[in-house]
Design a protein around this motif. Sequence first.
Motif, PDB file in Angstrom:
ATOM      1  N   UNK A 185      48.161  62.420  49.585  1.00  0.00           N
ATOM      2  CA  UNK A 185      47.853  61.882  51.021  1.00  0.00           C
ATOM      3  C   UNK A 185      48.020  62.505  52.333  1.00  0.00           C
ATOM      4  N   UNK A 186      47.106  62.331  53.202  1.00  0.00           N
ATOM      5  CA  UNK A 186      47.179  63.099  54.577  1.00  0.00           C
ATOM      6  C   UNK A 186      48.017  62.087  55.444  1.00  0.00           C
ATOM      7  N   UNK A 187      48.764  62.860  56.107  1.00  0.00           N
ATOM      8  CA  UNK A 187      49.604  62.282  57.245  1.00  0.00           C
ATOM      9  C   UNK A 187      49.294  62.968  58.740  1.00  0.00           C
ATOM     10  N   UNK A 188      48.869  62.250  59.702  1.00  0.00           N
ATOM     11  CA  UNK A 188      48.654  62.705  61.117  1.00  0.00           C
ATOM     12  C   UNK A 188      49.810  62.818  62.051  1.00  0.00           C
ATOM     13  N   UNK A 189      49.986  63.930  62.653  1.00  0.00           N
ATOM     14  CA  UNK A 189      51.055  64.390  63.479  1.00  0.00           C
ATOM     15  C   UNK A 189      50.564  64.702  64.814  1.00  0.00           C
ATOM     16  N   UNK A 190      51.333  64.354  65.967  1.00  0.00           N
ATOM     17  CA  UNK A 190      51.132  64.627  67.151  1.00  0.00           C
ATOM     18  C   UNK A 190      52.343  65.568  67.716  1.00  0.00           C
ATOM     19  N   UNK A 191      51.993  66.647  68.265  1.00  0.00           N
ATOM     20  CA  UNK A 191      52.902  67.579  68.896  1.00  0.00           C
ATOM     21  C   UNK A 191      52.308  67.978  70.127  1.00  0.00           C
ATOM     22  N   UNK A 192      53.315  68.307  70.993  1.00  0.00           N
ATOM     23  CA  UNK A 192      53.267  69.167  72.629  1.00  0.00           C
ATOM     24  C   UNK A 192      52.390  70.422  72.556  1.00  0.00           C
ATOM     25  N   UNK A 193      51.071  70.480  73.102  1.00  0.00           N
ATOM     26  CA  UNK A 193      50.535  71.673  72.841  1.00  0.00           C
ATOM     27  C   UNK A 193      51.030  72.600  73.760  1.00  0.00           C
ATOM     28  N   UNK A 194      50.968  73.916  73.555  1.00  0.00           N
ATOM     29  CA  UNK A 194      51.429  75.023  74.356  1.00  0.00           C
ATOM     30  C   UNK A 194      50.528  75.132  75.747  1.00  0.00           C
ATOM     31  N   UNK A 195      49.343  74.674  75.518  1.00  0.00           N
ATOM     32  CA  UNK A 195      48.261  74.823  77.137  1.00  0.00           C
ATOM     33  C   UNK A 195      48.741  73.552  78.016  1.00  0.00           C
ATOM     34  N   UNK A 196      49.581  72.672  77.479  1.00  0.00           N
ATOM     35  CA  UNK A 196      49.829  71.527  78.708  1.00  0.00           C
ATOM     36  C   UNK A 196      48.536  70.540  78.712  1.00  0.00           C
ATOM     37  N   UNK A 197      48.953  69.687  79.638  1.00  0.00           N
ATOM     38  CA  UNK A 197      47.798  68.680  79.982  1.00  0.00           C
ATOM     39  C   UNK A 197      46.551  69.313  80.434  1.00  0.00           C
ATOM     40  N   UNK A 198      45.215  69.006  80.019  1.00  0.00           N
ATOM     41  CA  UNK A 198      44.087  69.536  80.431  1.00  0.00           C
ATOM     42  C   UNK A 198      42.921  68.671  81.076  1.00  0.00           C
ATOM     43  N   UNK A 199      41.984  68.788  81.779  1.00  0.00           N
ATOM     44  CA  UNK A 199      41.154  68.019  82.359  1.00  0.00           C
ATOM     45  C   UNK A 199      39.825  68.501  82.043  1.00  0.00           C
ATOM     46  N   UNK A 200      38.680  67.974  81.760  1.00  0.00           N
ATOM     47  CA  UNK A 200      37.416  68.354  81.244  1.00  0.00           C
ATOM     48  C   UNK A 200      36.225  67.420  81.995  1.00  0.00           C
ATOM     49  N   UNK A 201      35.199  67.765  82.419  1.00  0.00           N
ATOM     50  CA  UNK A 201      35.038  69.332  82.633  1.00  0.00           C
ATOM     51  C   UNK A 201      35.685  69.781  84.194  1.00  0.00           C
ATOM     52  N   UNK A 202      36.176  71.009  84.185  1.00  0.00           N
ATOM     53  CA  UNK A 202      37.020  71.477  85.300  1.00  0.00           C
ATOM     54  C   UNK A 202      36.209  71.427  86.465  1.00  0.00           C
ATOM     55  N   UNK A 203      35.072  71.445  86.542  1.00  0.00           N
ATOM     56  CA  UNK A 203      33.939  71.338  87.645  1.00  0.00           C
ATOM     57  C   UNK A 203      34.135  70.106  88.382  1.00  0.00           C
ATOM     58  N   UNK A 204      34.331  69.055  87.775  1.00  0.00           N
ATOM     59  CA  UNK A 204      34.551  67.603  88.354  1.00  0.00           C
ATOM     60  C   UNK A 204      35.675  66.751  88.265  1.00  0.00           C
TER      61      UNK A 204
END
Length: 573
Positions: free
Chosen positions: A347-366
């Motif tokens: 069985x597979x289990x999904x986990x969430x974790x705080x990523x090192x890069x932090x919050x992100x926005x895309x695309x960064x141009x707009x």
Amino acid sequence: MQLLIRTLGVGAAVMFAVAVSALVATQSVTRPLGAPQVGPNETGHHHDSDRSLWSRDRDSVDRPTLRNWTGDDAPKRSLAATTDVPFNRPPGAVGEWNRDVVSDFPSFRTDTSVYPSVATPVDGTYVRDAYVEIFAVQPSTIVRATPDIQPHYAAPNGELFATLDYRFVVPEDSSTPYNNETWQLQAHNVSRIHLLVDGEPEAERPGTRVATLEYDLAEHPGTDHTLTIETNVTVSLQRHHEWCSNLTAGNCTEWSSETTNITESVTVSDSIDVTEYTLDVSGSYARFPDGDLGIFVYKDDPWLGYELPGGRINGIWRFYSARDPGWDQLVTATADGKSVDHSPIHPLQLSAYPIKTGPTASPVETVSIRDVYGWEYQPPSLPGTVHLDVLEQPYRGSFRLAAHFQTPNQTISDLTAYGLVHGVKTDTDPEAYEEIPIHRSNLTLDVLNTTSETATVRITLTDAQTGDPIATEERDGYVMLAGERVQTGSDGTLTKTIDRPAGAISARYEPKHWWLHSIGYVGDSDASSVQGTVLTIVRWIYRAGVPVSLFLLAVFFIDRITGMPIWPPWRGL
């Protein structure tokens, strides 16, 4: 621009290939193997395309195999084969895998019970090694917020998979000159399988060794729940007993007999604690004078982020999928003993974790992030066989996200918020969001007096639409005056003496956090020169030079068109 984009695309591809090559070259030294690990190619299901789901797999590299992979997904497969890969969203493939693989549980044998190493089998007199074990609850996500805070979030509506098995023993027949006993199996079965939520009946299914039961947590009070699966294993035997009831001179002259039906029922159960995960978000929005859209969304529990067509904000959370190591091995129990073998199902289990890069926005141009709010947490540690960039310092959870979208064609009605559990999302109800008006501001800077060393200036900051003063000391934001942050008072003015600059004095209003006020503002700026400086001289030269130049140009054209000998004007002087 198109050429530039194509060039950047080629460059990104080259960098990706170099990264994969570097991973291949350094795998043996940077990724030492720890505890025994299981990879997708070891399950017998040939899900090579799902390598990114296996963050607990053995990241071994077979270079000839990597070179032979072709197709559009070859780079992704190569990367997943050499390292662990995070997901930006909860992948639905985890649920598909579990639903598919649980059906491959070994077939039933009356003299054998097969169970995962984490199960705790129950023995009766005749029923042996009986158990039921929860295989997976989905969709669900374990949120690894801190070393101690790791809630198991489950969707309000979902399904639970479970396996069960047992074996039974039939006593051997016995015979003596004066006593005979025979045993016969009458029946064996599994009663209906029940799913309980906090002890209350939720669903049931006919007895089977692989069960799928659906649940609806919305029907139960509270958010923290215990899911329990329970059933009875029953065996029915018949015992026939004959004995000598009259023994005379060593001979049995009369026999008696009794037939007894024996039924034994053993209850087996397994439980798991989950937290119901819903996505009730709130917030505010603003339309800027240039058409841009400001959005502020918040929720008091961990959540993922939101998007508009053409733009997306992700908070600090990312995802990885890994097998449950409790199912790495299956125990086979018989009357002769037990043996342990590699499990064919994982069985597979999904986990969430705080990523090192932090919050992100895309695309960064707009799209840009304006602020992130949340409680501060100690970073979690991931299982030793999961190799992802984890935080090492305290981090701020992204519970509240403010962003700016250059999207005049979209409205708050187009916003969709996403949770940390697959399929949990919500479209925006505009009535649940407060609209904050955005006004232009008007900043003026006047030089009141100067000395050889100082200049005294007055700044006036008002609402360009209403004329009301803007007091920056009473709200977020500030005025940048000659490189220093200053605040306007309740009347919207500020008088300050500063060091006299060599040229002009400038001031700029920097509004902040429009979502915290009833009216937001767009910044404004102004500049004023200090008399007697080089800038003043240049300004007067400019003011006199423009009309003189225009006059001379007119004389030149008249001379050329009419032939009158008037050019240059100083000809007769």
